[in-house]
Scaffold this motif. Structure first.
Motif, mmCIF file in Angstrom:
data_model
loop_
_atom_site.group_PDB
_atom_site.id
_atom_site.type_symbol
_atom_site.label_atom_id
_atom_site.label_comp_id
_atom_site.label_asym_id
_atom_site.label_seq_id
_atom_site.Cartn_x
_atom_site.Cartn_y
_atom_site.Cartn_z
ATOM 1 N N GLN A 1 72.118 -5.850 17.907
ATOM 2 C CA GLN A 1 72.688 -7.112 17.777
ATOM 3 C C GLN A 1 72.662 -7.772 16.667
ATOM 4 O O GLN A 1 73.704 -8.371 16.255
ATOM 5 N N LEU A 2 71.436 -7.727 16.031
ATOM 6 C CA LEU A 2 71.334 -8.534 14.602
ATOM 7 C C LEU A 2 72.506 -7.878 13.620
ATOM 8 O O LEU A 2 73.005 -8.603 12.811
ATOM 9 N N LYS A 3 72.442 -6.512 13.841
ATOM 10 C CA LYS A 3 73.538 -5.644 12.655
ATOM 11 C C LYS A 3 74.746 -6.003 13.068
ATOM 12 O O LYS A 3 75.747 -6.403 12.144
ATOM 13 N N SER A 4 75.144 -6.337 14.269
ATOM 14 C CA SER A 4 76.376 -6.490 14.663
ATOM 15 C C SER A 4 76.923 -8.071 14.149
ATOM 16 O O SER A 4 78.119 -8.384 13.791
ATOM 17 N N VAL B 1 65.041 -11.288 8.472
ATOM 18 C CA VAL B 1 64.608 -11.863 9.930
ATOM 19 C C VAL B 1 63.220 -11.316 9.786
ATOM 20 O O VAL B 1 62.877 -9.960 9.634
ATOM 21 N N LYS B 2 62.322 -12.254 10.258
ATOM 22 C CA LYS B 2 60.926 -11.527 10.543
ATOM 23 C C LYS B 2 60.838 -10.813 11.725
ATOM 24 O O LYS B 2 61.428 -10.828 12.872
ATOM 25 N N ILE C 1 61.606 -19.651 14.052
ATOM 26 C CA ILE C 1 62.632 -18.668 13.675
ATOM 27 C C ILE C 1 63.430 -19.148 12.948
ATOM 28 O O ILE C 1 64.154 -20.324 13.325
ATOM 29 N N LEU C 2 63.755 -18.606 11.832
ATOM 30 C CA LEU C 2 64.610 -18.929 10.746
ATOM 31 C C LEU C 2 65.876 -18.446 11.010
ATOM 32 O O LEU C 2 65.986 -16.982 11.220
ATOM 33 N N CYS C 3 67.042 -19.101 11.395
ATOM 34 C CA CYS C 3 68.504 -18.349 11.736
ATOM 35 C C CYS C 3 68.917 -17.687 10.469
ATOM 36 O O CYS C 3 68.870 -17.987 9.417
#
Length: 192
Positions: free
Chosen positions: A12-15, A157-158, A167-169
């Motif tokens: 999901q993060l890669k997308s 992203v941590k 969480i930092l966007c």
């Protein structure tokens, strides 16, 4: 032991990064087409030679997305896991040109967070973040943190996200409240 994201969240993060990369590619292509179209129209209208001062001007205009906005970092960067080896503050000067008083030079200093990452492949990567969200009261990234830098996204992203208190966007750099998995500023979702 090295920590990784679970495969669904990583995908999901890669997308999310791929969508930003695609948007950057489209905007860069449209910009290039517009510049070249105007240049060809100018050449046809004015009946000038292709090689003259306008060629240099067009090349500069074509390079603007890369020089000013770092489009090349988004288009040709890579995704990787890394460990934060150093996180500290540094002073940088704003570009003031020539001249200026001492007071103006002092006011032109900006504080940035400098993050040094050691990738799993052994590379050392240095990143600077002048954004207030990364700096906050203290630097968001700490030495020893495990992060994933995703091509197309500005901030690493941590991981894992479950043990992070805030969480930092990765897209816009604003903090998300604890328990929320979507950014209130840019609406980026980090749902599992």
């Amino acid at each position: 032991m090295k920590t990784f994201f679970e495969p669904t969240l990583e995908a999901q993060l890669k997308s999310l990064g791929e969508r930003r990369r695609l948007r950057t590619a489209i905007i860069t292509a449209l910009w290039s087409a517009a510049v070249i179209g105007v240049w060809i129209g100018f050449l046809l209208y004015s009946k000038r030679s292709v090689i003259d001062f306008t060629t240099v001007f067009v090349l500069i205009l074509l390079a603007l997305p890369f020089l000013l906005f770092g489009a090349h970092k988004t288009l040709f960067g890579k995704s990787y896991y890394a460990t934060v080896t150093d996180a500290r503050y540094a002073q940088r000067m704003k570009n003031m040109g020539t001249g200026g008083t001492r007071k103006e030079f002092r006011e032109a200093e900006i504080e940035v967070a400098v993050i040094t990452l050691k990738t799993d492949t052994g590379e050392t990567v240095r990143m600077e973040f002048p954004e207030d969200s990364v700096r906050d009261k203290e630097i968001y990234y700490k030495s020893g943190d495990r992060v994933m830098k995703i091509n197309g996204l500005k901030f690493p992203v941590k991981c894992p996200l479950d043990c992070v208190e805030r969480i930092l966007c990765p897209r816009c750099g604003h903090f998300m409240k604890t328990g929320l998995r979507s950014c209130g500023w840019c609406k980026t979702s980090l749902e599992n």
